[in-house]
Design a protein around this motif. Structure first.
Motif, mmCIF file in Angstrom:
data_model
loop_
_atom_site.group_PDB
_atom_site.id
_atom_site.type_symbol
_atom_site.label_atom_id
_atom_site.label_comp_id
_atom_site.label_asym_id
_atom_site.label_seq_id
_atom_site.Cartn_x
_atom_site.Cartn_y
_atom_site.Cartn_z
ATOM 1 N N MET A 24 38.780 59.003 23.700
ATOM 2 C CA MET A 24 37.778 58.645 24.703
ATOM 3 C C MET A 24 37.400 57.162 24.688
ATOM 4 O O MET A 24 36.222 56.811 24.583
ATOM 5 C CB MET A 24 36.531 59.516 24.559
ATOM 6 N N TRP A 25 38.392 56.304 24.823
ATOM 7 C CA TRP A 25 38.097 54.890 25.018
ATOM 8 C C TRP A 25 37.596 54.737 26.445
ATOM 9 O O TRP A 25 38.234 55.200 27.388
ATOM 10 C CB TRP A 25 39.352 54.048 24.805
ATOM 11 N N ILE A 26 36.459 54.098 26.612
ATOM 12 C CA ILE A 26 35.866 53.924 27.938
ATOM 13 C C ILE A 26 35.718 52.435 28.218
ATOM 14 O O ILE A 26 35.149 51.692 27.419
ATOM 15 C CB ILE A 26 34.508 54.641 28.038
ATOM 16 N N PHE A 27 36.261 52.030 29.353
ATOM 17 C CA PHE A 27 36.182 50.646 29.805
ATOM 18 C C PHE A 27 35.370 50.610 31.095
ATOM 19 O O PHE A 27 35.579 51.437 31.984
ATOM 20 C CB PHE A 27 37.590 50.092 30.072
ATOM 21 N N LEU A 28 34.444 49.688 31.159
ATOM 22 C CA LEU A 28 33.601 49.524 32.339
ATOM 23 C C LEU A 28 34.076 48.281 33.081
ATOM 24 O O LEU A 28 34.041 47.186 32.535
ATOM 25 C CB LEU A 28 32.138 49.400 31.925
ATOM 26 N N LEU A 29 34.524 48.456 34.305
ATOM 27 C CA LEU A 29 35.046 47.357 35.105
ATOM 28 C C LEU A 29 34.055 47.032 36.212
ATOM 29 O O LEU A 29 33.536 47.944 36.868
ATOM 30 C CB LEU A 29 36.386 47.715 35.742
ATOM 31 N N GLU A 30 33.827 45.751 36.421
ATOM 32 C CA GLU A 30 32.959 45.320 37.510
ATOM 33 C C GLU A 30 33.620 44.154 38.224
ATOM 34 O O GLU A 30 34.067 43.203 37.593
ATOM 35 C CB GLU A 30 31.590 44.898 36.990
ATOM 36 N N LEU A 31 33.683 44.256 39.537
ATOM 37 C CA LEU A 31 34.212 43.167 40.341
ATOM 38 C C LEU A 31 33.204 42.020 40.278
ATOM 39 O O LEU A 31 32.043 42.181 40.653
ATOM 40 C CB LEU A 31 34.415 43.624 41.788
ATOM 41 N N VAL A 32 33.641 40.869 39.756
ATOM 42 C CA VAL A 32 32.718 39.749 39.568
ATOM 43 C C VAL A 32 33.060 38.545 40.436
ATOM 44 O O VAL A 32 32.328 37.557 40.424
ATOM 45 C CB VAL A 32 32.632 39.310 38.080
ATOM 46 N N GLY A 33 34.149 38.620 41.180
ATOM 47 C CA GLY A 33 34.475 37.488 42.035
ATOM 48 C C GLY A 33 35.783 37.663 42.778
ATOM 49 O O GLY A 33 36.544 38.598 42.544
ATOM 50 N N TYR A 34 35.988 36.732 43.683
ATOM 51 C CA TYR A 34 37.205 36.685 44.477
ATOM 52 C C TYR A 34 37.835 35.319 44.275
ATOM 53 O O TYR A 34 37.146 34.307 44.258
ATOM 54 C CB TYR A 34 36.886 36.898 45.961
ATOM 55 N N GLU A 35 39.138 35.289 44.114
ATOM 56 C CA GLU A 35 39.873 34.051 43.936
ATOM 57 C C GLU A 35 40.551 33.689 45.254
ATOM 58 O O GLU A 35 41.063 34.570 45.955
ATOM 59 C CB GLU A 35 40.922 34.206 42.830
ATOM 60 N N LYS A 36 40.557 32.391 45.590
ATOM 61 C CA LYS A 36 41.194 31.951 46.833
ATOM 62 C C LYS A 36 42.711 32.065 46.764
ATOM 63 O O LYS A 36 43.352 32.419 47.731
ATOM 64 C CB LYS A 36 40.791 30.512 47.151
ATOM 65 N N GLU A 37 43.265 31.743 45.603
ATOM 66 C CA GLU A 37 44.715 31.800 45.456
ATOM 67 C C GLU A 37 45.133 33.143 44.862
ATOM 68 O O GLU A 37 44.499 33.655 43.947
ATOM 69 C CB GLU A 37 45.197 30.663 44.560
ATOM 70 N N THR A 38 46.225 33.661 45.389
ATOM 71 C CA THR A 38 46.751 34.924 44.901
ATOM 72 C C THR A 38 47.538 34.680 43.614
ATOM 73 O O THR A 38 48.479 33.891 43.614
ATOM 74 C CB THR A 38 47.689 35.555 45.953
ATOM 75 N N PRO A 39 47.166 35.349 42.528
ATOM 76 C CA PRO A 39 47.958 35.189 41.301
ATOM 77 C C PRO A 39 49.333 35.849 41.485
ATOM 78 O O PRO A 39 49.457 36.856 42.188
ATOM 79 C CB PRO A 39 47.135 35.905 40.239
ATOM 80 N N ALA A 40 50.340 35.282 40.863
ATOM 81 C CA ALA A 40 51.688 35.839 40.975
ATOM 82 C C ALA A 40 51.761 37.232 40.348
ATOM 83 O O ALA A 40 52.539 38.083 40.778
ATOM 84 C CB ALA A 40 52.689 34.909 40.304
ATOM 85 N N HIS A 41 50.948 37.459 39.335
ATOM 86 C CA HIS A 41 50.892 38.746 38.637
ATOM 87 C C HIS A 41 49.515 38.868 38.003
ATOM 88 O O HIS A 41 48.807 37.870 37.833
ATOM 89 C CB HIS A 41 52.000 38.842 37.586
ATOM 90 N N PRO A 42 49.092 40.077 37.631
ATOM 91 C CA PRO A 42 47.794 40.240 36.967
ATOM 92 C C PRO A 42 47.734 39.397 35.699
ATOM 93 O O PRO A 42 48.727 39.260 34.983
ATOM 94 C CB PRO A 42 47.751 41.728 36.629
ATOM 95 N N LEU A 43 46.558 38.813 35.434
ATOM 96 C CA LEU A 43 46.428 37.961 34.256
ATOM 97 C C LEU A 43 45.048 38.057 33.648
ATOM 98 O O LEU A 43 44.086 38.445 34.298
ATOM 99 C CB LEU A 43 46.754 36.504 34.605
ATOM 100 N N VAL A 44 44.975 37.714 32.365
ATOM 101 C CA VAL A 44 43.707 37.668 31.648
ATOM 102 C C VAL A 44 43.189 36.242 31.735
ATOM 103 O O VAL A 44 43.844 35.309 31.272
ATOM 104 C CB VAL A 44 43.878 38.087 30.170
ATOM 105 N N ALA A 45 42.022 36.055 32.351
ATOM 106 C CA ALA A 45 41.454 34.720 32.536
ATOM 107 C C ALA A 45 40.508 34.337 31.401
ATOM 108 O O ALA A 45 40.324 33.155 31.119
ATOM 109 C CB ALA A 45 40.716 34.649 33.867
#
Length: 187
Positions: A106-127
């Motif tokens: 039962m690993w639980i991760f809470l995700l919240e949309l915190v912003g929008y980026e103008k440029e599309t990343p080529a692939h998902p990334l950790v910022a």
């Protein structure tokens, strides 16, 4: 929207803050979001998982599963991560999503949309990465340290909410109570 920035918080009762900010293309599927979320914490990603759309109170809503669990029942089919796009489920500028990974531990991760980026990343990334993630095998499943402990049992319900009344069953039966059923001929 070109990129979606989510803060992914690893839920725990401990006082340490562990989170990752990830950015995904707005064309990403929930499977893409799942993979980057799990990888950002160093987890293997080899366990069953589900996303649950949520609200400001972190209530579980629509489920989106990793694997198709409909068993051919199209009428009651749950959306599958690989075929479901995140942007289709964004209803609020701070959309909240719960990810449950490994239904034993039962690993639980809470995700919240915190912003929008103008440029599309080529692939998902950790910022951004804050805090040291625990080892995936550090939780046994018997000692869930989530602040949601007890809310996500094996069947998705609290024990006291058993709709069939099985939790009211009296386990103190006596074999003598059933002695008249010893012979099959009695039927």
């Amino acid at each position: 929207m070109a990129g979606l920035k989510f803060r992914v918080l690893l839920d725990s009762k401990e006082n340490t803050e562990i989170f990752r900010d990830i950015i995904i293309p707005d064309s990403a599927s929930f499977e893409d979001l799942y993979k980057i979320s799990i990888q950002a914490f160093g987890f293997k990603g080899d366990q069953m998982a589900s996303f649950y759309m949520s609200n400001d109170e972190w209530d579980k809503g629509q489920e989106i599963t990793l694997e198709d669990m409909s068993f051919g029942d199209e009428e009651n089919a749950t959306p599958v991560m690989a075929k479901t796009f995140v942007r289709e489920y964004i209803e609020a500028p701070d959309q909240k999503i719960i990810l449950v990974y490994d239904f034993i531990k039962m690993w639980i991760f809470l995700l919240e949309l915190v912003g929008y980026e103008k440029e599309t990343p080529a692939h998902p990334l950790v910022a951004l990465a804050v805090g040291d993630a625990p080892r995936e095998d550090s939780r046994s499943g018997d000692d869930n340290d989530s602040m949601f402990a007890g809310e996500f049992d094996e069947f998705g319900e609290d024990e006291e909410d058993d709709e069939f009344g099985f939790n009211d069953f009296d386990d103190d039966y006596n074999d003598e109570d059933y002695s008249s059923f010893n012979e099959y001929d009695d039927y």
